[in-house]
Design an enzyme around this catalytic site. Structure first.
Site, short mmCIF file in Angstrom:
data_model
loop_
_atom_site.label_atom_id
_atom_site.label_comp_id
_atom_site.label_asym_id
_atom_site.label_seq_id
_atom_site.Cartn_x
_atom_site.Cartn_y
_atom_site.Cartn_z
N ASN A 7 0.88 -1.16 0.00
CA ASN A 7 0.00 0.00 0.00
C ASN A 7 0.92 1.21 0.00
O ASN A 7 1.47 1.59 1.03
CB ASN A 7 -0.87 -0.04 1.26
CG ASN A 7 -1.82 1.13 1.34
OD1 ASN A 7 -1.78 2.02 0.48
ND2 ASN A 7 -2.66 1.15 2.36
N ARG A 78 -2.44 -2.15 -3.68
CA ARG A 78 -3.61 -1.29 -3.56
C ARG A 78 -3.49 -0.18 -4.60
O ARG A 78 -2.46 0.47 -4.72
CB ARG A 78 -3.64 -0.68 -2.17
CG ARG A 78 -4.77 0.29 -2.02
CD ARG A 78 -4.84 0.89 -0.65
NE ARG A 78 -5.83 1.95 -0.68
CZ ARG A 78 -5.80 3.00 0.10
NH1 ARG A 78 -4.86 3.16 1.00
NH2 ARG A 78 -6.73 3.91 0.00
N HIS A 166 -11.98 4.15 -0.58
CA HIS A 166 -11.97 3.33 0.63
C HIS A 166 -12.80 2.06 0.43
O HIS A 166 -13.28 1.48 1.40
CB HIS A 166 -12.59 4.09 1.84
CG HIS A 166 -11.70 5.11 2.46
ND1 HIS A 166 -12.19 6.26 3.04
CD2 HIS A 166 -10.36 5.15 2.62
CE1 HIS A 166 -11.19 6.97 3.52
NE2 HIS A 166 -10.06 6.33 3.26
N ARG A 227 -8.13 17.35 4.42
CA ARG A 227 -9.03 17.60 3.29
C ARG A 227 -10.35 18.18 3.79
O ARG A 227 -10.82 17.81 4.87
CB ARG A 227 -9.30 16.31 2.52
CG ARG A 227 -8.16 15.89 1.64
CD ARG A 227 -8.39 14.52 1.03
NE ARG A 227 -7.52 13.52 1.62
CZ ARG A 227 -7.67 12.20 1.49
NH1 ARG A 227 -8.66 11.73 0.77
NH2 ARG A 227 -6.84 11.37 2.07
N GLU A 373 -7.47 -3.47 5.38
CA GLU A 373 -7.43 -3.36 3.92
C GLU A 373 -6.42 -4.33 3.32
O GLU A 373 -6.66 -4.91 2.27
CB GLU A 373 -7.07 -1.92 3.53
CG GLU A 373 -8.26 -0.98 3.73
CD GLU A 373 -7.84 0.47 3.80
OE1 GLU A 373 -7.03 0.81 4.68
OE2 GLU A 373 -8.32 1.26 2.98
#
Ligand code: ADP
Length: 587
Positions: A7, A78, A166, A227, A373
């Protein structure tokens, strides 16, 4: 099978090695700089000389050697953005690499580092299969109403649409939540809330993502570490006129200098919570904004799904901040959601536990769990590589026109007390028939006459129409599996002796009826989703994705599609289908 999962980000590289479901190694390189980076292995952090992602990846073989991780069978990567083209994990070759590169404009901040990791890993392990798993794929089941921005057509044609991110995390935690509840995700309406440095909410309705808060980019939606989440796009003009900012400046600030960081000076929720507790008003406001935005999305998704069975919270903040969980869930008693304060205070998440923290009597379950993940990516890699080719097999395709299944009460209301329907023509499925009687359907926009009634009677009335029919009625019929009728709209049924307003209006999800023996011969199981290539006389072959398998004894194998689907595939009357693999994004 041992899978190495990468990742990669611009300033970090996380990696894990999985042997089946077991994680056997975990490391991360963080905060790259000319002086090196932090290397974390297990719980220990040390300094390492690698200045960048390329250096870190090059160091991985030696690192694995040093920690006795010997044999790797495959590498999983990923990827943030798969556009509309990557609907499922894919084995990487040169062509796939080029296609991923072409998606860079959609995720300029995320995809390049991930792509670099792909390239370097392919050089380092040229003989191993490498698989890309995309954050966006899970959301490709979102309906057009959720993915389409109301903007000029030329913009939409250029590719502007909502994607959602996500996905690997939402898919994992939704599945984990269903497991923890001892239920099938296909029976649940779940809001998944991932609150890490990035944050998003996702509506997972009966196993499928139907909406998520991130949009074209991972900027829309919830407040995040740096963000902004939702902002009026009118801000662009305002900031240009008033502050003389250009678009790249505004965009950069919305990604990197907004969110908690802009509101408080720190992007880290732990700092923000500490400051708020010490009386810092800016930090207090930031926490309120953060929780309020998440609660709004939770409520919106409960409405979008026509109800809510479970909420699952994950990500660094969702997993660790009891007060943020409280703030998000407080005041939602009207939805049937109540937290238990003691359970919420310190849920034990070790060994991928997924404890429930709702109060006694709460209709909605609230679950906390660590996201995984990398584990999910390892699973996907394994599944892709182990997936055996489906046995090719021809399946008759039948076109279901609009029809109604009635309950005994509905028959009496429409045809009179004690009335019994007259079975007419038998259907292919043994014991099923079309009644000689017909009825009418009426909605706010129009009426459909002479609608077929299928027998035998059912415990609950179900009205199956096509998408086109639902517009003719002026009603918004959801695509549902047969029998999944909660929250479906009501339509007026009109018979010779009376009328009845009854919910249960659906567009039936395409499906295949099959017997246990045929299912076994085809390698299919009840509830699984597959792809089917359909051929009709019209010569417009079409591959239908997400075809549900329904296995029941005594069933004749047959695929059912509706009239809209049949028209699209050039089928009138009957067609032929052929299995074309597993469905994408099967939960
Ligand atoms: P990423 O999205 O980069 O994987 P994480 O999921 O690790 O990030 O989430 C990081 C966020 O979680 C940070 O804002 C951090 O402050 C927050 N966090 C971690 N532990 C706690 C805690 N105990 N209380 C509040 N926030 C926490």
């Amino acid at each position: 099978m041992r899978v190495l999962v990468f990742n990669a980000g611009s300033s970090s590289l996380k990696l894990g090695v999985f042997d089946g479901e077991q994680q056997v190694f975990k490391a991360s390189f963080d905060r790259f700089g000319p002086e090196g980076c932090d290397l974390k292995i297990g719980g220990e952090t040390s300094r390492a000389p690698q200045p960048d992602l390329a250096g870190a990846i090059a160091a991985v073989p030696a690192l694995l050697d040093r920690h006795g991780v010997e044999k790797i069978d495959a590498v999983g990567h990923r990827l943030a953005h798969g556009g509309t083209g990557f609907t499922a994990p894919v084995r990487i070759d040169d062509e796939v690499e080029t296609r991923i590169e072409a998606l860079t404009p959609l995720a300029p901040l995320h995809n390049p580092a991930m792509l670099q990791a792909v390239r370097l890993a392919r050089q380092l392990w040229p003989d191993l299969p490498q698989v890309a798993v995309f954050d966006t794929s899970f959301h490709l089941t979102n309906p057009a109403r959720a993915t389409t921005y109301a903007v000029p057509k030329a913009w939409r044609e250029a590719g502007l649409r909502r994607f959602g991110f996500h996905g690997t995390s939402h898919r994992y935690v939704a599945q984990r939540a269903a497991e923890a509840l001892g239920q099938d995700a296909k029976d649940l309406r779940i809001v998944s809330i991932h609150l890490g440095n990035g944050a998003s909410a996702c509506a997972v309705q009966y196993g499928r993502s139907i909406d998520s808060s991130m949009g074209m980019t991972p900027l829309e939606g919830l407040v995040m570490g740096t963000r902004s989440g939702d902002v009026d796009p009118g801000a662009f003009g305002f900031l240009q006129r008033e502050l003389g900012l250009d678009i790249p400046q505004i965009e950069a600030a919305l990604y990197a200098d907004s969110g908690l960081k802009a509101l408080t000076g720190s992007a880290d929720m732990r700092d923000v919570e500490d400051r708020a507790a010490a009386g810092d008003l800016e930090a207090q406001l930031a926490i309120n904004i953060y929780a309020y935005r998440a609660r709004k999305y939770l409520g919106a998704y409960a409405a979008a799904m026509g109800g809510l069975d479970a909420v699952v919270l994950t990500g660094g903040i969702g997993e660790n901040s009891a007060s943020m969980r409280r703030r998000i869930c407080d005041g939602l008693g009207f939805l049937g959601l109540m937290l238990d304060d003691d359970l919420n205070r310190a849920p034990d998440l070790t060994d991928r536990a997924a404890p429930q923290i709702q109060a006694q009597g709460s209709r909605v379950a609230v679950i906390v769990t660590e996201t995984a993940e990398q584990l999910m990516i390892a699973r996907e890699v394994r599944q892709l590589l182990l997936r055996s080719a489906p046995v090719p097999r021809s399946i008759p395709v039948a076109v279901s026109g609009r029809h109604v299944h009635l309950s005994a009460d509905a028959v009496e209301a429409l045809f009179g007390p004690g009335y019994r329907l007259n079975p007419g023509a038998p259907l292919r499925q043994p014991g099923n028939w079309v009644a000689e009687e017909r009825l009418s359907l009426e909605g706010p926009k129009g009426r459909l006459e002479r609608v077929a009634i299928l027998g035998p009677l059912r415990p609950r009335t179900q009205i199956e129409v096509s998408r086109t029919d639902s517009f003719a009625l002026g009603l918004d019929a959801p695509v549902r599996d047969s029998g999944k009728l909660d929250g479906t709209p009501s339509v007026r049924l009109i018979g010779p002796a009376g009328q009845l307003d009854c919910n249960g209006l659906i567009v039936a999800a395409r499906h295949i009826h099959t017997s246990p023996a045929d299912a076994e011969a085809m390698g299919l199981t009840d509830g699984s989703l597959i792809r089917v290539r359909v051929t009709g006389a019209g010569g417009r072959d079409l591959v239908f994705d997400r075809v549900l398998i329904r296995v029941a004894p005594g069933t004749v194998t047959e695929m059912h599609i509706d009239t809209d689907e049949a028209n699209a595939a050039g089928i009138s009357g009957a067609g032929e289908g052929e299995l074309a693999g597993k469905a994408v994004a099967e939960l």
